[in-house]
Design a protein around this motif. Structure first.
Motif, PDB file in Angstrom:
ATOM      1  N   ALA A 403      33.252  47.164  35.404  1.00 48.36           N
ATOM      2  CA  ALA A 403      34.295  46.417  35.676  1.00 48.36           C
ATOM      3  C   ALA A 403      34.644  46.020  36.892  1.00 48.36           C
ATOM      4  O   ALA A 403      35.181  45.111  37.398  1.00 48.36           O
ATOM      5  CB  ALA A 403      35.502  47.200  35.132  1.00 48.36           C
ATOM      6  N   SER A 404      34.229  47.038  37.825  1.00 50.05           N
ATOM      7  CA  SER A 404      34.435  46.844  39.359  1.00 50.05           C
ATOM      8  C   SER A 404      33.360  45.605  39.877  1.00 50.05           C
ATOM      9  O   SER A 404      33.846  44.907  40.774  1.00 50.05           O
ATOM     10  CB  SER A 404      34.016  48.054  40.082  1.00 50.05           C
ATOM     11  N   GLN A 437      37.424  45.391  26.143  1.00 47.90           N
ATOM     12  CA  GLN A 437      38.946  45.356  26.268  1.00 47.90           C
ATOM     13  C   GLN A 437      38.966  45.119  27.797  1.00 47.90           C
ATOM     14  O   GLN A 437      40.106  44.139  28.256  1.00 47.90           O
ATOM     15  CB  GLN A 437      39.480  46.773  25.839  1.00 47.90           C
ATOM     16  N   ILE A 438      38.325  45.765  28.610  1.00 44.19           N
ATOM     17  CA  ILE A 438      38.658  45.487  30.092  1.00 44.19           C
ATOM     18  C   ILE A 438      38.304  44.022  30.279  1.00 44.19           C
ATOM     19  O   ILE A 438      38.931  43.259  31.061  1.00 44.19           O
ATOM     20  CB  ILE A 438      37.515  46.084  30.907  1.00 44.19           C
ATOM     21  N   ALA A 439      37.174  43.591  29.711  1.00 44.88           N
ATOM     22  CA  ALA A 439      36.716  41.945  29.898  1.00 44.88           C
ATOM     23  C   ALA A 439      37.733  41.065  29.217  1.00 44.88           C
ATOM     24  O   ALA A 439      38.015  39.928  30.004  1.00 44.88           O
ATOM     25  CB  ALA A 439      35.385  41.960  29.223  1.00 44.88           C
ATOM     26  N   LEU A 440      38.426  41.498  28.188  1.00 44.22           N
ATOM     27  CA  LEU A 440      39.325  40.550  27.610  1.00 44.22           C
ATOM     28  C   LEU A 440      40.586  40.547  28.565  1.00 44.22           C
ATOM     29  O   LEU A 440      41.130  39.510  28.820  1.00 44.22           O
ATOM     30  CB  LEU A 440      39.661  41.195  26.421  1.00 44.22           C
ATOM     31  N   THR A 441      40.862  41.716  29.328  1.00 40.37           N
ATOM     32  CA  THR A 441      42.076  41.606  30.289  1.00 40.37           C
ATOM     33  C   THR A 441      41.960  40.783  31.412  1.00 40.37           C
ATOM     34  O   THR A 441      42.702  39.822  32.066  1.00 40.37           O
ATOM     35  CB  THR A 441      42.393  43.085  30.740  1.00 40.37           C
ATOM     36  N   LEU A 442      40.621  41.077  31.917  1.00 42.47           N
ATOM     37  CA  LEU A 442      40.196  40.085  33.213  1.00 42.47           C
ATOM     38  C   LEU A 442      39.917  38.642  32.794  1.00 42.47           C
ATOM     39  O   LEU A 442      40.276  37.923  33.646  1.00 42.47           O
ATOM     40  CB  LEU A 442      38.648  40.761  33.641  1.00 42.47           C
ATOM     41  N   SER A 443      39.586  38.364  31.503  1.00 42.98           N
ATOM     42  CA  SER A 443      39.465  36.895  31.189  1.00 42.98           C
ATOM     43  C   SER A 443      40.852  36.254  31.033  1.00 42.98           C
ATOM     44  O   SER A 443      41.054  35.141  31.598  1.00 42.98           O
ATOM     45  CB  SER A 443      39.184  36.876  29.700  1.00 42.98           C
ATOM     46  N   HIS A 444      41.704  36.807  30.696  1.00 43.70           N
ATOM     47  CA  HIS A 444      43.061  36.389  30.535  1.00 43.70           C
ATOM     48  C   HIS A 444      43.793  36.289  32.030  1.00 43.70           C
ATOM     49  O   HIS A 444      44.489  35.267  32.223  1.00 43.70           O
ATOM     50  CB  HIS A 444      44.180  37.227  29.535  1.00 43.70           C
ATOM     51  N   LYS A 445      43.727  37.201  32.771  1.00 50.35           N
ATOM     52  CA  LYS A 445      44.007  37.312  34.213  1.00 50.35           C
ATOM     53  C   LYS A 445      43.501  36.309  34.892  1.00 50.35           C
ATOM     54  O   LYS A 445      44.268  35.466  35.818  1.00 50.35           O
ATOM     55  CB  LYS A 445      43.969  38.658  34.625  1.00 50.35           C
ATOM     56  N   SER A 449      36.051  32.576  30.992  1.00 53.98           N
ATOM     57  CA  SER A 449      35.622  33.233  29.580  1.00 53.98           C
ATOM     58  C   SER A 449      34.732  34.234  30.078  1.00 53.98           C
ATOM     59  O   SER A 449      33.638  33.987  30.765  1.00 53.98           O
ATOM     60  CB  SER A 449      34.965  31.886  28.966  1.00 53.98           C
ATOM     61  N   ILE A 450      34.693  35.367  29.340  1.00 57.83           N
ATOM     62  CA  ILE A 450      33.796  36.589  29.741  1.00 57.83           C
ATOM     63  C   ILE A 450      33.247  36.885  28.336  1.00 57.83           C
ATOM     64  O   ILE A 450      33.698  37.224  27.400  1.00 57.83           O
ATOM     65  CB  ILE A 450      34.614  37.539  30.603  1.00 57.83           C
TER      66      ILE A 450
END
Length: 453
Positions: A403-404, A437-445, A449-450
């Motif tokens: 994630a980092s 879940q982390i990727a989904l959050t970062l994708s929206h933010k 597309s991740i």
């Protein structure tokens, strides 16, 4: 009562089972035309293809006319290969492969037999020739004259020194491995006017001038021998450049502005003196390193599809805090083949910052193999970069670490549309779900597309 099968079929050798036994009594393979059977033979050594001659009358002479001949490493003598080819009747050879080592025959007879086999291969207009010569051999003049040869793969530690004029007028693909090249190599290049792809692996040379090869588009350099000599590379026409494990000191004198794809993971730029000395800035070679790195970056600035490995990213980190000027790159697709290491962070960030047209990043998690530079690079890390490990020690990808790393990539880009992470081999089910879940959050933010694979 059913009659027993013909004797010649029931006595087929092990390894050459009658095709009818494989399909419930229906021989589907034997009904195929010779051209398709020959294509099947192209995937196996000729010795295996010959064993099919005992299957039935249909198969007895099929191999005689296959345009694909392969004699890989085995204990057969060169004399036995000659005996085998005495029955061969094909009018044209599409591909011929031959392996020769010290044990294949006596040294006094070896050259004569190899000459004869090469002449046999090229006489019926061979198009693809592959030779592995792990024994002393001097290439005869007739070897350097062929109008039908389109691909030549040569693995030989012998010098390639043509004393005659080279005439490979149809050659498009040339691959050399373990070969010693000198100034006479220019004869090979000038005699190959149609050359499009050149691959050199573990070869030694001092200059590679491809300026007289206007059709050359792909240059592949891999695992060069370490040498004190500086290799000058002149390649003004290439569109694709690959440099992997290149340990020889080199200079890209001229690389075409039309270079649009590159794969770089060369290790020469990692100056060991910077990794071992207390004050590497005092090393007299530092300036040479900076100039060479500056030149390398300038040659890559027009590349649109760039692949880099850990070593190159570490070099970029060193270049950044050494004052090397980074040009603006035109990279649209960036592939990172690396592990997540502290020493690669600074170089990765700088590469992203200087790529304003970047649309896609593909990350492949690889194993770390070179940590010697860490001690030096870590002195220059920012506090936020210390969360990344100094050594790659994880077999399974930790969600917080990945994630980092994703945040690092996203933080340093402005035009990114797609981020692909190839992590499946080092993710267990629970980690994959958490990271998804982390990727989904970062994708929206970040509106990117991740994709996790």
């Amino acid at each position: 009562m059913e009659e027993p099968p013909p004797k010649e079929e029931s006595n087929a050798r092990a390894g050459a089972q009658n095709p009818s036994n494989l399909f419930g009594g229906v021989d589907s393979i034997s009904s195929l035309p010779d051209e398709m059977l020959h294509h099947i033979f192209s995937f196996v050594p000729t010795k295996v293809a010959i064993t099919t001659s005992v299957l039935s009358k249909r198969w007895r002479h099929v191999w005689y006319k296959t345009p694909y001949l392969s004699f890989p490493h085995h204990k057969s003598s060169l004399e036995s290969i000659h005996e085998t080819l005495a029955s061969y009747t094909a009018p044209k050879i599409m591909r011929f492969h031959l392996y020769v080592d010290r044990e294949t025959s006596e040294a006094s007879e070896r050259s004569h037999h190899v000459d004869s086999l090469i002449k046999f291969a090229i006489s019926p207009n061979v198009e693809k020739l592959s030779l592995v010569l792990n024994a002393y051999y001097v290439f005869p003049d007739f070897f350097f004259s062929n109008s039908s040869l389109k691909q030549l793969i040569l693995d030989s530690w012998n010098y390639i020194r043509p004393k005659c004029t080279v005439s490979w007028t149809s050659l498009q693909n040339l691959s050399l491995r373990n070969s010693s090249l000198d100034e006479s190599f220019i004869k090979v290049l000038s005699g190959s006017p149609m050359l499009e792809c050149l691959t050199l692996q573990s070869c030694s040379l001092s200059c590679l001038d491809l300026s007289e090869s206007p059709r050359l588009r792909r240059l592949d350099l891999e695992f060069f021998n370490s040498s004190p000599r500086k290799c000058h590379i002149v390649a003004p026409h290439i569109h694709y450049l690959r440099m992997i494990d290149f340990t020889q000191k080199y200079s890209l004198v001229d690389v075409s502005s039309s270079l649009i794809e590159a794969n770089i993971d060369t290790i020469y730029f990692l100056p060991l003196f910077w990794c071992t000395q207390d004050d590497p800035s005092k090393d007299p070679s530092k300036h040479d390193y900076q100039v060479m790195m500056q030149t390398m970056l300038e040659k890559l600035q027009n590349v649109e599809n760039l692949t880099v490995g850990l070593s190159f990213l570490q070099m970029l980190s060193i270049a950044e805090f050494s004052g090397v000027h980074f040009p603006t790159f035109k990279v649209k697709t960036l592939t990172l083949k690396t592990t997540i290491l502290r020493s690669a962070v600074l170089g990765t960030a700088k590469l992203l910052q200087n790529s304003p047209e970047l649309k896609k990043i593909v990350f492949y998690k690889t194993e770390d193999w070179n940590c010697s530079v860490e001690k030096y690079v870590n002195r220059y890390m920012e506090p936020q970069d210390l969360i990344f490990p100094a050594k790659s020690a994880f077999k399974a990808a930790k969600p917080d670490l990945v994630a980092s790393f994703m945040e690092l990539l996203l933080r340093n880009t402005r035009t990114l549309e797609t981020l692909v992470l190839q992590l499946r081999s080092c993710l267990n089910t629970s980690n994959y779900d958490e990271l998804s879940q982390i990727a989904l959050t970062l994708s929206h933010k970040n509106k990117v597309s991740i994709v996790l694979k």
